[in-house]
Design an enzyme around this catalytic site. Structure first.
Site, PDB file in Angstrom:
ATOM      1  N   GLY A 234      -0.179   9.024 -15.418  1.00  0.00           N
ATOM      2  CA  GLY A 234      -0.282   7.755 -16.131  1.00  0.00           C
ATOM      3  C   GLY A 234       0.733   6.736 -15.650  1.00  0.00           C
ATOM      4  O   GLY A 234       0.920   5.695 -16.292  1.00  0.00           O
ATOM      5  N   SER A 236       0.710   4.642 -13.036  1.00  0.00           N
ATOM      6  CA  SER A 236       0.162   3.331 -12.674  1.00  0.00           C
ATOM      7  C   SER A 236      -0.231   2.532 -13.916  1.00  0.00           C
ATOM      8  O   SER A 236      -0.008   1.317 -13.986  1.00  0.00           O
ATOM      9  CB  SER A 236      -1.055   3.497 -11.754  1.00  0.00           C
ATOM     10  OG  SER A 236      -0.669   3.986 -10.487  1.00  0.00           O
ATOM     11  N   HIS A 271      -8.630   1.282 -10.301  1.00  0.00           N
ATOM     12  CA  HIS A 271      -7.422   0.471 -10.471  1.00  0.00           C
ATOM     13  C   HIS A 271      -7.782  -0.995 -10.665  1.00  0.00           C
ATOM     14  O   HIS A 271      -7.216  -1.678 -11.525  1.00  0.00           O
ATOM     15  CB  HIS A 271      -6.517   0.635  -9.248  1.00  0.00           C
ATOM     16  CG  HIS A 271      -5.661   1.862  -9.299  1.00  0.00           C
ATOM     17  ND1 HIS A 271      -4.277   1.800  -9.290  1.00  0.00           N
ATOM     18  CD2 HIS A 271      -5.962   3.174  -9.367  1.00  0.00           C
ATOM     19  CE1 HIS A 271      -3.779   3.020  -9.339  1.00  0.00           C
ATOM     20  NE2 HIS A 271      -4.789   3.878  -9.387  1.00  0.00           N
ATOM     21  N   ASP A 301       2.287  -0.719  -5.793  1.00  0.00           N
ATOM     22  CA  ASP A 301       1.681   0.584  -6.053  1.00  0.00           C
ATOM     23  C   ASP A 301       1.073   1.094  -4.739  1.00  0.00           C
ATOM     24  O   ASP A 301      -0.011   0.679  -4.360  1.00  0.00           O
ATOM     25  CB  ASP A 301       0.609   0.451  -7.134  1.00  0.00           C
ATOM     26  CG  ASP A 301       0.191   1.784  -7.731  1.00  0.00           C
ATOM     27  OD1 ASP A 301       0.666   2.834  -7.236  1.00  0.00           O
ATOM     28  OD2 ASP A 301      -0.605   1.782  -8.690  1.00  0.00           O
TER      29      ASP A 301
END
Length: 400
Positions: A234, A236, A271, A301
């Site tokens: 979790g 991101s 994402h 990221d």
């Protein structure tokens, strides 16, 4: 201008009646919240809720001086008995302004969903914005409303409302942002405080009286944050959550695209679907120039893929190349990155993997990558005000 929060919870309150969830079970004492209602200078009541008179008495206030009761919710809700002496609740039509004999001016704010927002100006010029549950202002243009001293709204449910207000200059670093309409989907205890602080907001107990325009309690948003965690922890989501109340975020994807890899394409799509539509995306591992520039917040990221690219570029997978300058070159790349992080003036949230707590890799190259990622994480964390470890979707603050 004084504001007393008679309640700070969702319309059903917290805990919800007959709800067995963990959040409701822990909402006891000061953590219990009645439906949100605001008393402004004892003269203006925003939202009439059950037990408002008792809530005011517990807070050391009286409703005897209330001259106007205004409703904000999308609908008037269940019938609520109007305490003796209070005027009948009403609404200000969208775009209209109401002036009270006390010197307060109340303007109805257009919303992007059903409900009514209210901009309240006090006799001495302080400015308060109150938003209904699930609502965000609509039709805002830069410089059109000026900066508010205090904003009270659904920060957890509609963080994009805060982003919209920041984008047009209506919320600045000195604006006191108070989260209300809090429901059982918010995490309990310190996690709520931490999550709100990352958005530049805070929550207060029912019955709290605040002075609009007093800024000493406004939380400082960390400029640099590192979020680390294992696969599917979790991390991101945690990083994205920290910036969802800010406009024009630049999402820096260090993984790029992988032609023919359907599984990777699905990850990238997932994402993108989570991110607010106002965010921009840059696919690059060239982080130093971005950190050196001014501008919108960066979400990087992730550092793990940046390291893979850096190790590729210095030939780190070949033992001979590694020994003959590859290791030294990688150290220089990491040092250049961390120096840029130290000097940056942008808000930065970076994501990285924590890979040193599992099985020892079977290959020399795997062990080299594990070791170098550990060194990179430690160096990057050393330049951050806040470091967070995410385990099973729960954020553990290691620093800050």
């Amino acid at each position: 201008m004084e504001l007393t929060l008679l309640g700070t919870g969702a319309p059903a309150g917290l805990p919800r009646p007959d709800c067995p969830c963990a959040a409701c079970a822990g909402a006891l004492g000061d953590a219990a919240r009645a439906a949100t209602a605001l008393l402004v200078d004892g003269a203006l009541l925003l939202d009439l809720t059950p037990g408002a008179a008792f809530a005011a008495a517990r807070a050391g206030r009286s409703l005897g001086g209330v001259r106007q009761v205004l409703l904000s919710h999308p609908h008037d809700g269940p019938a609520v008995e109007v305490p003796a002496g209070l005027p009948q609740p009403g609404r200000v039509p969208e775009g209209r302004e109401l002036t009270l004999l006390t010197g307060h001016r109340v303007r109805a704010v257009a919303m992007d969903s059903p409900g009514t927002g209210y901009a309240v100006s006090g006799p001495d010029g302080q400015r308060l914005l109150y938003l209904p549950p699930g609502g965000a202002p609509a039709g805002l243009e830069e410089g059109s409303v000026g900066m508010y001293d205090m904003v009270v709204g659904d920060v957890v449910g509609r963080p994009d409302a805060l982003a919209k207000l920041r984008a047009v200059g209506a919320v600045g670093p000195a604006t006191d942002v108070i989260a209300v309409h809090l429901d059982h989907d918010v995490p309990p205890g310190a996690e709520t405080r931490r999550r709100l602080a990352a958005a530049g907001a805070r929550a207060v107990p029912d019955g709290t009286t605040l002075v609009v325009g007093a800024y000493e309690d406004v939380p400082d948003v960390p400029r640099r944050t590192l979020v680390v965690g294992g696969a599917r922890s979790g991390k991101s989501v945690e990083a994205e959550r920290r910036l969802e109340a800010f406009p024009d975020v630049l999402y820096v994807a260090t993984g790029g695209t992988r032609s023919g890899d359907n599984e990777w394409a699905e990850r990238v799509a997932a994402h993108r679907e989570r991110r607010p539509g106002s965010w921009r995306t840059a696919e690059t591992c060239d982080l130093v120039p971005l950190l050196s520039e001014g501008g919108a917040p960066l979400l990087i990221d992730c550092l793990s893929l940046w390291l893979t690219d850096a190790m590729d570029s210095v030939g780190a997978w070949d033992d001979a190349v590694w020994a003959d300058g590859g290791e030294r070159a990688l150290r220089g790349r990491v040092r250049e990155l961390t120096e840029a992080v130290r000097a940056t003036r942008r808000t930065v949230v970076a994501v990285s993997n924590e890979v040193g707590s599992g099985i020892v890799p079977a290959t020399a190259s795997g062990r080299r990558y594990r070791d170098e990622l550990g060194r990179l994480n430690a160096a990057f964390a050393g330049e951050c005000e806040q470091v967070v470890l995410v385990v099973a979707g729960q954020a553990l603050v290691l620093r800050g």
